[in-house]
Design an enzyme around this catalytic site. Sequence first.
Site, PDB file in Angstrom:
ATOM      1  N   PHE A 177      48.315  33.446  51.982  1.00 19.44           N
ATOM      2  CA  PHE A 177      47.699  32.511  51.009  1.00 19.44           C
ATOM      3  C   PHE A 177      46.470  31.946  51.737  1.00 19.44           C
ATOM      4  O   PHE A 177      46.686  31.400  52.931  1.00 19.44           O
ATOM      5  CB  PHE A 177      48.701  31.372  50.561  1.00 19.44           C
ATOM      6  CG  PHE A 177      48.221  30.287  49.613  1.00 19.44           C
ATOM      7  CD1 PHE A 177      48.223  30.275  48.646  1.00 19.44           C
ATOM      8  CD2 PHE A 177      47.823  29.221  50.515  1.00 19.44           C
ATOM      9  CE1 PHE A 177      47.693  29.148  47.912  1.00 19.44           C
ATOM     10  CE2 PHE A 177      47.072  28.076  49.891  1.00 19.44           C
ATOM     11  CZ  PHE A 177      46.989  28.156  48.573  1.00 19.44           C
ATOM     12  N   ASP A 223      43.486  32.558  59.957  1.00 24.37           N
ATOM     13  CA  ASP A 223      43.630  31.323  59.174  1.00 24.37           C
ATOM     14  C   ASP A 223      44.920  30.403  59.720  1.00 24.37           C
ATOM     15  O   ASP A 223      46.092  30.748  59.663  1.00 24.37           O
ATOM     16  CB  ASP A 223      44.211  31.712  57.624  1.00 24.37           C
ATOM     17  CG  ASP A 223      44.203  30.457  57.005  1.00 24.37           C
ATOM     18  OD1 ASP A 223      44.225  29.357  57.233  1.00 24.37           O
ATOM     19  OD2 ASP A 223      44.309  30.751  55.664  1.00 24.37           O
ATOM     20  N   LYS A 247      44.250  21.113  56.825  1.00 24.07           N
ATOM     21  CA  LYS A 247      45.610  20.446  56.863  1.00 24.07           C
ATOM     22  C   LYS A 247      45.453  19.356  57.945  1.00 24.07           C
ATOM     23  O   LYS A 247      44.847  18.334  57.937  1.00 24.07           O
ATOM     24  CB  LYS A 247      46.566  21.337  56.776  1.00 24.07           C
ATOM     25  CG  LYS A 247      46.795  22.162  55.527  1.00 24.07           C
ATOM     26  CD  LYS A 247      48.112  22.784  55.422  1.00 24.07           C
ATOM     27  CE  LYS A 247      48.496  23.167  53.944  1.00 24.07           C
ATOM     28  NZ  LYS A 247      47.624  24.448  53.460  1.00 24.07           N
TER      29      LYS A 247
HETATM   30  C1  LIG Z   1      46.815  25.326  52.438  1.00 26.23           C
HETATM   31  C2  LIG Z   1      46.331  26.568  52.955  1.00 26.23           C
HETATM   32  C3  LIG Z   1      44.871  26.856  52.657  1.00 26.23           C
HETATM   33  C4  LIG Z   1      44.240  26.210  51.513  1.00 26.23           C
HETATM   34  O1  LIG Z   1      43.719  24.679  51.908  1.00 26.23           O
HETATM   35  P1  LIG Z   1      43.133  23.704  50.930  1.00 26.23           P
HETATM   36  O2  LIG Z   1      42.902  22.654  51.465  1.00 26.23           O
HETATM   37  O3  LIG Z   1      44.433  23.503  49.842  1.00 26.23           O
HETATM   38  O4  LIG Z   1      42.115  24.372  50.149  1.00 26.23           O
HETATM   39  C5  LIG Z   1      44.514  27.881  53.261  1.00 26.23           C
HETATM   40  N1  LIG Z   1      45.218  28.807  53.870  1.00 26.23           N
HETATM   41  C6  LIG Z   1      46.262  28.404  54.363  1.00 26.23           C
HETATM   42  C7  LIG Z   1      47.151  29.010  55.442  1.00 26.23           C
HETATM   43  C8  LIG Z   1      46.892  26.931  53.998  1.00 26.23           C
HETATM   44  O5  LIG Z   1      48.164  26.832  54.505  1.00 26.23           O
END
Ligand SMILES: *Cc1c(COP(=O)(O)O)cnc(C)c1O
Length: 385
Positions: A132, A216, A245
């Site tokens: 994700f 990520d 986050k």
């Molecule tokens: C939450 C998340 C995203 C997306 O972040 P948003 O601020 O919702 O756009 C991307 N990668 C990971 C691993 C995430 O947990």
Amino acid sequence: MSLAELQALERDYLMGTYARAPVEFVRGQGTRLWDADGNEYLDFLAGVAVVQIGHCHPALVEAVTDQCARLMHVSNLFYTEPAVRLAQRLSERSLGGKVFFTNSGAEAIECAIKLARKRRRGGEVVVLDGAFHGRTMGALSATPQEAKQEPFAPLVPGFRAVPADPLAVEAAVDERTAAVLIEPIQGESGVRAVPDEVLRSARAVCDETGAMLVFDEIQCGMGRTGALWAWEHTGVRPDAMTLAKGLGGGVPIGACVTGPDSADVLASGDHGSTFAGSPLVTAAANAVFDVVDDGDFLADVSRKGDRLRIALTGLGLAVRGAGLMLAFTARDAPALVRRALLDERLVLNATGPDTVRLEPPLTVSEDEIAEAVARIGRAAGAGST
Ligand SMILES: *Cc1c(COP(=O)(O)O)cnc(C)c1O
């Protein structure tokens, strides 16, 4: 306004993209939340791994209110000290290159994709099954989940998903690959650590072919796993990483951070954002950084994570994850999460039908961990009778 009135207005005026629980929160302090009726909750979700140092941490409140009163926003056409300071400390405490600030995780991913594509024109981006990376078109194209992608075709071309297997990653990457993009611990798909041998194999094949290895760390970074960055546990260093986050502890800020080799790929005019990196959000992130990257704080996160994991295991639950990014398997996770919220006043989250996720503020206390585990025990027990 009553909860019923809020729900009616939400139905009429907000797009139906979220399944909200029937609770209106009005106040938070540390690991605690209060609803509109004055009921107190323990928050073991932290706004999905965002409220890194707890609700309304005094240092964060002070940094934000001070900065608010001085200057919130001037655009990236000018210099501000909080942004430059934050970029310097992010670089110095991670990959040693440069930073592009964003307003969200998906935007940090967009930056990483654009950087990798410019560095190797037309190159493919390889991602792992179950990943994700966000909901914007580029980030969505890097998120190989049929239900999320299917309504929005055509997606951005040039993405390929492979199983989290060393040989599969090796086979997918060649001299035309722009980047391999990996969450060291997959968050939204259920808190699943990508095996170290997959990360090592990705590192090796990127070194061989000149593709960029991008991690990520939007969910697993900023101290969540007991190290500042999750990749520090793995021995594999990426060429760039994405953050968001927990970085701002509750204010919207993300970042794409590079190592020295890709620091100057994006140049004047290549990318931009009106809001991103404002003095307000970067002052907030500096305050979070002060707390997280200080003394024994991260060792404490590890210790508390172990405590939580052991206590949950003691309930007979199958626990996975690292530090304070944990999950356990449950037969009907959404029902358990609902019982925990409404009967036990404990905020959790189900990442799917059989996974309950726990991501408390990193400042959670031992007593709060013990109390949360007792509540989980009751919520899980109530489901099995
Ligand atoms: C939450 C998340 C995203 C997306 O972040 P948003 O601020 O919702 O756009 C991307 N990668 C990971 C691993 C995430 O947990």
